[in-house]
Design a protein around this motif. Structure first.
Motif, PDB file in Angstrom:
ATOM      1  N   UNK A 153      45.628  -9.940  49.858  1.00 23.15           N
ATOM      2  CA  UNK A 153      45.800  -9.980  48.412  1.00 23.15           C
ATOM      3  C   UNK A 153      45.282 -11.303  47.850  1.00 23.15           C
ATOM      4  N   UNK A 154      44.890 -11.280  46.586  1.00 28.11           N
ATOM      5  CA  UNK A 154      44.258 -12.444  45.966  1.00 28.11           C
ATOM      6  C   UNK A 154      45.217 -13.318  45.146  1.00 28.11           C
ATOM      7  N   UNK A 155      46.130 -12.692  44.424  1.00 23.55           N
ATOM      8  CA  UNK A 155      46.932 -13.430  43.449  1.00 23.55           C
ATOM      9  C   UNK A 155      48.327 -13.737  43.976  1.00 23.55           C
ATOM     10  N   UNK A 156      48.891 -14.886  43.576  1.00 18.86           N
ATOM     11  CA  UNK A 156      50.257 -15.228  43.994  1.00 18.86           C
ATOM     12  C   UNK A 156      51.280 -14.189  43.569  1.00 18.86           C
ATOM     13  N   UNK A 157      51.122 -13.621  42.378  1.00 24.38           N
ATOM     14  CA  UNK A 157      52.074 -12.615  41.897  1.00 24.38           C
ATOM     15  C   UNK A 157      52.059 -11.384  42.788  1.00 24.38           C
TER      16      UNK A 157
END
Length: 228
Positions: free
Chosen positions: A187-191
């Motif tokens: 996954x790319x985003x912290x969220x």
């Protein structure tokens, strides 16, 4: 036609096309990806929200899995639809790129997204492939393709090419080891990564329970004696 109208018409078009789809790639899957991607975009100031929403809505418009392995079926269908709404050429190209790049192509195959918008849509799509819904969708797709639940004699394979991955017909449980358990780390985003933690843990618990029941370990003599 403005962006809001294009998005609304696209949502209605996709809903009508996929409302009763039976493989787990139905309207509800697309709606969840759309909603999640839009939420991620709202917390990403640099993202073009309309591109994210259109990319999410159209990401499965003509999935290669249902079009003879044709990787360009989706981009072509998206272009045809958006062009019919007179969307801007730049927007069409960005959505085409998202659809072309979004798919998982094998554990040994990198799948980078070329845009921030693509990363957000890919994260949303991958979140819907894990957790409780991910488990349900995996078995729905396996049943749709006529695959067995599990076969201990068929080991998971780390596919090192997209062609190898596309030809895969292994039991559904293998799909967890060949793809689903590896999505959290991609996954790319912290969220998205934060959401993935709980969903990943659920899959691990599910697999442990599944394999225990498969071997009937929880109905052995000790378990029966304890229930008396």
């Amino acid at each position: 036609m403005n962006n809001s109208e294009i998005i609304a018409k696209t949502a209605a078009f996709i809903r009508g096309k996929f409302l009763n789809e039976g493989s787990g790639h139905d309207w509800e899957h697309i709606r969840r990806v759309w909603q999640t991607a839009a939420t991620l975009a709202q917390h990403t100031p640099a993202a073009q929200v309309e591109v994210v929403e259109l990319g999410a809505l159209l990401h499965d418009v003509a999935d290669w899995k249902f079009h003879g392995g044709d990787e360009e079926a989706g981009p072509r269908a998206a272009r045809q639809w958006l062009a019919s709404l007179q969307a801007e050429e730049a927007t069409i190209q960005q959505v085409e790129a998202i659809i072309r790049e979004i798919s998982f192509k094998g554990l040994g195959v990198p799948t980078p997204m070329s845009t921030l918008e693509g990363e957000l849509v890919q994260d949303a799509d991958r979140l819907d492939a894990i957790g409780a819904i991910g488990v349900a969708r995996a078995f729905t797709y396996g049943g749709h393709k006529g695959r067995p639940l599990h076969d201990p004699a068929v080991p998971p394979v780390s596919h090192d090419s997209f062609e190898s991955y596309k030809k895969n017909t292994a039991p559904t449980i293998n799909h967890f080891y060949e793809k689903l358990l590896h999505l959290r780390e991609r996954l790319h985003t912290p969220a998205a990564r934060a959401v993935a933690e709980e969903r990943h843990a659920f899959m691990e618990q599910f697999l442990a329970q599944f394999l225990r029941e498969w071997e009937s370990a929880d109905v052995g003599p000790a378990a029966i004696q304890a229930s008396e």
